[in-house]
Design a protein around this motif. Structure first.
Motif, PDB file in Angstrom:
ATOM      1  N   VAL B  93       0.831  -1.199   0.000  1.00 24.28           N
ATOM      2  CA  VAL B  93       0.000   0.000   0.000  1.00 24.28           C
ATOM      3  C   VAL B  93       0.872   1.258   0.000  1.00 24.28           C
ATOM      4  O   VAL B  93       0.563   2.251  -0.662  1.00 24.28           O
ATOM      5  CB  VAL B  93      -0.976  -0.020   1.199  1.00 24.28           C
ATOM      6  N   GLN B  94       1.998   1.207   0.706  1.00 29.97           N
ATOM      7  CA  GLN B  94       2.912   2.348   0.695  1.00 29.97           C
ATOM      8  C   GLN B  94       3.407   2.637  -0.724  1.00 29.97           C
ATOM      9  O   GLN B  94       3.392   3.781  -1.163  1.00 29.97           O
ATOM     10  CB  GLN B  94       4.124   2.051   1.598  1.00 29.97           C
ATOM     11  N   ALA B  96       2.111   1.570  -3.616  1.00 32.06           N
ATOM     12  CA  ALA B  96       1.000   1.885  -4.522  1.00 32.06           C
ATOM     13  C   ALA B  96       0.570   3.343  -4.353  1.00 32.06           C
ATOM     14  O   ALA B  96       0.366   4.064  -5.329  1.00 32.06           O
ATOM     15  CB  ALA B  96      -0.183   0.951  -4.256  1.00 32.06           C
ATOM     16  N   SER B  97       0.447   3.805  -3.111  1.00 35.65           N
ATOM     17  CA  SER B  97      -0.048   5.165  -2.920  1.00 35.65           C
ATOM     18  C   SER B  97       1.026   6.192  -3.255  1.00 35.65           C
ATOM     19  O   SER B  97       0.731   7.376  -3.369  1.00 35.65           O
ATOM     20  CB  SER B  97      -0.596   5.353  -1.503  1.00 35.65           C
ATOM     21  N   LEU B  99       2.608   6.034  -6.109  1.00 35.40           N
ATOM     22  CA  LEU B  99       2.649   6.132  -7.575  1.00 35.40           C
ATOM     23  C   LEU B  99       1.787   7.304  -8.026  1.00 35.40           C
ATOM     24  O   LEU B  99       0.890   7.742  -7.307  1.00 35.40           O
ATOM     25  CB  LEU B  99       2.152   4.820  -8.194  1.00 35.40           C
ATOM     26  N   PRO B 100       2.077   7.825  -9.222  1.00 37.27           N
ATOM     27  CA  PRO B 100       1.371   9.035  -9.642  1.00 37.27           C
ATOM     28  C   PRO B 100      -0.131   8.845  -9.837  1.00 37.27           C
ATOM     29  O   PRO B 100      -0.888   9.811  -9.723  1.00 37.27           O
ATOM     30  CB  PRO B 100       2.038   9.408 -10.973  1.00 37.27           C
ATOM     31  N   ARG B 101      -0.553   7.645 -10.119  1.00 29.63           N
ATOM     32  CA  ARG B 101      -1.983   7.409 -10.369  1.00 29.63           C
ATOM     33  C   ARG B 101      -2.436   6.151  -9.671  1.00 29.63           C
ATOM     34  O   ARG B 101      -1.630   5.323  -9.281  1.00 29.63           O
ATOM     35  CB  ARG B 101      -2.208   7.200 -11.867  1.00 29.63           C
ATOM     36  N   ARG B 102      -3.741   5.977  -9.603  1.00 28.13           N
ATOM     37  CA  ARG B 102      -4.286   4.742  -9.031  1.00 28.13           C
ATOM     38  C   ARG B 102      -3.692   3.544  -9.749  1.00 28.13           C
ATOM     39  O   ARG B 102      -3.741   3.451 -10.976  1.00 28.13           O
ATOM     40  CB  ARG B 102      -5.792   4.726  -9.238  1.00 28.13           C
ATOM     41  N   ALA B 103      -3.153   2.606  -8.996  1.00 26.65           N
ATOM     42  CA  ALA B 103      -2.366   1.534  -9.589  1.00 26.65           C
ATOM     43  C   ALA B 103      -3.168   0.250  -9.759  1.00 26.65           C
ATOM     44  O   ALA B 103      -4.175   0.030  -9.099  1.00 26.65           O
ATOM     45  CB  ALA B 103      -1.147   1.259  -8.710  1.00 26.65           C
ATOM     46  N   TYR B 122      -6.533  -0.161   0.003  1.00 25.88           N
ATOM     47  CA  TYR B 122      -6.167   0.803  -1.039  1.00 25.88           C
ATOM     48  C   TYR B 122      -7.090   0.573  -2.224  1.00 25.88           C
ATOM     49  O   TYR B 122      -7.232  -0.571  -2.688  1.00 25.88           O
ATOM     50  CB  TYR B 122      -4.705   0.585  -1.442  1.00 25.88           C
TER      51      TYR B 122
END
Ligand SMILES: Cc1cc2nc3c(=O)[nH]c(=O)nc-3n(C[C@H](O)[C@H](O)[C@H](O)COP(=O)(O)OP(=O)(O)OC[C@H]3O[C@@H](n4cnc5c(N)ncnc54)[C@H](O)[C@@H]3O)c2cc1C
Ligand SMILES: NC(=O)c1ccc[n+]([C@@H]2O[C@H](COP(=O)([O-])OP(=O)(O)OC[C@H]3O[C@@H](n4cnc5c(N)ncnc54)[C@H](OP(=O)(O)O)[C@@H]3O)[C@@H](O)[C@H]2O)c1
Lengths: 468, 271
Positions: B93-94, B96-97, B99-103, B122
């Motif tokens: 989650v760290q 993923a959040s 990243l520039p966009r929803r992953a 997430y």
């Protein structure tokens, strides 16, 4: 046009033109939901409402996202040294954590960058019209709402759009509460509210009186201790000054450990009192009054520095101010002091000037809406307020779950109207419910909530909505 | 699956997961066309390298950006002998959040279990569970049957070892397989245990579409487990016959990743 430095969305395409009762033209936005404010609560409202499949138009009178935490905004009350008082895990959105290598209590600029990343990650800005202020929100038939906006500052024409639902997320830390005193107008020193305080340079070398011991007052008093020629700190009662760390962990995390152990409130209060006694000691030795309440009965003060500067003699605690003279301030104990600058850190008042107070159940115009979960409005199932809470934790998680609950409710109005009706009945029956134990009567405490009590009721409400 | 949303997490708030250095390998296209980024999560014993071998490069060639994470304790990430499943979920989650966009989360093996848990924490754009090891006794029995010597110690808290025949099909050249096997690391004991006896994942937030992929010849994940996993997300598994458990390393590795990317392009919320 938006007067935006942020890339907000272009002006709305009116789908149908209608006229309201006053004869103004209204553009019908269909099933779209209106969100007022793009602070943390507004942003999470946009995210959660769109996640449930609705369109959203958000109006933000400032030029960027972040609300309180955007120091670029004129109305932002943060000062250069503001750090969180609620620690990271209790402040972040539950589904978008702050980086785990950030400090336990991040700086306000980190908070802004976090909120900007949240907006970018979930692509929220395309829903926001910046530089646009909501001036009126009126109910119309079919549980719909006419929202009237204009450019911030009052330029340009007003426009009215009709929405299926409205989330009010306008924040409660921007309208200053300024007490009045006899003789204040004749006082020759400088007077300001803490919202105008930005930088310790404003205090440097001056004799400063700080009024109020919320977190703002305590932060400013601690800065005055380092910068000012002299600092008096005036409080109208004794408080519990909790340090940022207790037993080696952030104080709010320790509180949550006690909550997770399901200790009753009384026992928690007793433990916290013992802990403070053992670690901080008896503060009356510095001349502070004995607290007139137990811990958790006023909004928590979290400040490790104030006591330190009291112990250095850099802050002089004084009682309430009662009267101002041209060259001095008279205190409740009859003493006179001669500050050059008085900073009123007396807090803020929630304001909903675009809504008839009766809609929020505030028939007596007391400024205290009667809502369920501090969010849901009796007889107005398509209106919700987000962020009208003063928790013993961060606000963001509470706003997140409020808006998740509201979005689910809006969905159920279509798919299972009987569930939505049952929810509405609960809202009417339980409006005004409180989620904290006894608290001191004060303009700031009527919306104080214990986050665990509060979230437990909210979780129950979510489960009831989802039950077969 | 436990169907109720959890709001209160007092224990977690009171005891946050410690930060750790995390290895993230990335491949980003020169021209960002606004597609959702893919975050690859390896299973026990593997690391980001397992995706760097073929899938990252292929992902970027198709115009998506790809990120591969090593969970704590795996290859280039900081050591964490006491890692728990919760810490692994935290790592995902760290990243993923950040990243520039929803992953899009792509988990392989036990990494798919980590992803299934992360989906509750997430709101991913979408998820792909590749040869998912979702735990429970069935997992243990299958592993025991195909590799008793490697698995038995794991059941009593020792080291889990995988062998060639479990991870790869017959077509992967021997020395390549040996090279991969030599890179396998040691999973954390507690996390390994939680795989078998841990809690069911909570419901995903944000209602992401989930794709399940696997091979009928996989000797770690039986066919029935694939079907069960897919049913959980109301779909059927996509099958790649002839391959072993490590679909990202085995001969024919491009077929599953192409399938994932094709699916994303077709998904209304993807591409
Ligand atoms: C100094 C300070 C420190 C704080 N520290 C913490 C902390 O440690 N932890 C914590 O959780 N909270 C803290 N807070 C509380 C803070 O208010 C919340 O963190 C959070 O900002 C609340 O978010 P919100 O979106 O509800 O309100 P706000 O942040 O106030 O945002 C409201 C937004 O609505 C907009 N708006 C208002 N009226 C209109 C209108 N009519 N039309 C259009 N737009 C409008 C405003 O411009 C603003 O952008 C602190 C507050 C202050 C002042
Ligand atoms: N570092 C941080 O993160 C930080 C910093 C500042 C603020 N905050 C948050 O921001 C919010 C606002 O805080 P705040 O400190 O600005 O305001 P606040 O919490 O409302 O505190 C106001 C203080 O002024 C006193 N007061 C109010 N009216 C008064 C009057 N007429 N005469 C004398 N005293 C009066 C109050 O006394 P009573 O006890 O009688 O009410 C209280 O001590 C809070 O949620 C706070 O936690 C956080």
């Amino acid at each position: 046009m938006t007067t935006s430095i942020d890339h907000g969305r272009p002006d709305p395409e009116p789908s149908t033109l209608d006229r309201n009762c006053a004869g103004r033209s209204v553009s019908d936005r269909g099933e779209t939901v209106c969100v007022i404010g793009a602070g943390p609560s507004g942003l999470t409202a946009i995210k959660n409402v769109t996640e449930h499949g609705f369109g959203v138009d958000c109006y933000e009178r400032e030029t960027g996202v972040g609300g309180v935490w955007n120091w670029r905004h004129d109305r932002s009350p943060v000062y250069a040294s503001t750090h969180l008082i609620s620690s990271r895990p209790l402040t972040q959105f539950p589904d978008f954590p702050m980086p785990d290598d950030w400090p336990d209590y991040p700086h306000h600029r980190q908070l802004l960058s976090y909120l900007e990343r949240y907006a970018d990650h979930f692509d929220l800005r395309r829903h926001v019209w910046f530089g646009t202020e909501v001036v009126r929100v009126e109910p119309v038939d079919g549980d719909r709402w006419d929202v009237t906006t204009r450019s911030t500052g009052g330029y340009g024409p007003e426009r009215t759009s009709r929405y299926a639902a409205v989330v009010v997320a306008n924040g409660h830390n921007w309208s200053s509460k300024l007490p009045d005193y006899e003789g204040l107008a004749e006082f020759r020193g400088d007077v300001m509210h803490a919202s105008a305080y930005q930088d310790p340079a404003q205090l440097r070398g001056r004799r400063v009186l700080v009024v109020g011991a919320g977190n703002t007052g305590c932060d400013i008093a601690a800065e005055a201790a380092q910068q000012a020629a002299h600092c008096w700190h005036s409080t109208r009662r004794g408080y519990w000054y909790a340090p940022k760390y207790l037993l080696g962990r952030p104080a709010d995390q320790l509180n949550d450990l006690l909550l997770a152990l399901r200790l009753p409130r009384r026992l928690r209060q007793w433990l916290l009192h013992r802990l403070l006694r053992l670690s901080v000691g008896d503060l009356t030795r510095f001349g502070l009054p004995q607290p007139d309440h137990r811990m958790l009965e006023t909004h928590p003060i979290v400040n490790s520095q104030l006591v330190y500067y009291l112990s250095h003699g850099r802050v002089t605690p004084v009682p309430d101010a009662v009267r101002f003279h041209p060259d001095s301030v008279e205190l409740a104990d009859g003493r006179q002091i001669d500050p050059e600058l008085v900073v009123f850190a007396t807090g803020y008042l929630p304001r909903f000037e675009f809504l008839d107070p009766k809609i929020l159940g505030d028939d007596g115009m007391t400024g205290r809406p009667a809502l369920w979960l501090n969010a849901f409005v009796p007889n107005h199932p398509t209106l919700a307020v987000a962020g009208l809470v003063q928790p013993d934790s961060g606000i963001f998680p509470l706003s997140h779950w409020q808006t998740v609950l509201f979005a689910r409710l809006l969905r159920l109005r279509e798919t299972r109207p009987s569930k939505a009706a049952a929810f509405a009945a609960t809202v009417s029956a339980r409006a005004g419910e409180r989620y904290a134990g006894p608290v001191k009567e004060s303009s700031r405490h009527w919306f104080e909530v214990g986050h665990a009590d509060y979230l437990r009721v909210l979780q129950r409400a979510l489960h009831d909505l989802e039950a077969k | 699956m436990n169907q109720q949303v959890r709001v209160i997490r007092g224990w977690e708030w009171a005891r946050p997961v410690r930060p750790v250095r995390r290895e993230v390998l990335e491949a980003v296209p020169a021209l960002d066309e606004g597609r959702p980024p893919l975050l690859f999560v390896p299973g026990f014993g593997h690391g980001a390298w397992a995706f760097a071998e073929h899938w990252l490069g292929h992902t970027v060639e198709r115009g998506f950006s790809g990120y591969a994470l090593s969970l704590r304790g795996q290859s280039g990430s900081g050591p964490a002998p006491e890692a728990t499943l919760r810490a692994y979920v935290h790592d995902v989650v760290q990243v993923a959040s950040g990243l520039p966009r929803r992953a899009v989360l792509v988990g392989h093996g036990a990494g798919a279990l980590v992803v299934a848990h992360a989906l509750a924490r997430y709101p991913a754009r979408a998820a792909a569970l590749v040869a998912p090891v979702l735990g429970g006794w069935a997992t243990a029995f299958t592993a025991l049957r195909h590799n008793p010597l490697g698995t038995l110690p794991a059941l009593v808290g020792g080291r889990l070892r995988c062998n060639h025949a479990q991870l790869f099909g017959p077509e992967l050249p021997r020395d390549e397989a040996r090279r991969h096997l030599s890179r396998l690391g040691r999973p954390a004991r507690r996390a390994q245990w939680q795989l078998l006896f841990g809690r069911e994942p909570e419901p995903a937030v944000g209602d992401p579409p989930v794709l399940v992929l696997g091979s009928p010849e996989d000797r770690v994940v039986p066919r029935s487990a694939l079907t069960r996993a897919a049913r959980r997300y109301a779909s059927a598994p996509l099958l790649f016959p002839g391959m072993g458990h490590d679909l990202m390393l085995d001969a024919g590795w491009w077929e599953p990743i192409d399938a994932i990317l094709d699916w994303l392009e077709k998904e209304p919320s993807g591409g």
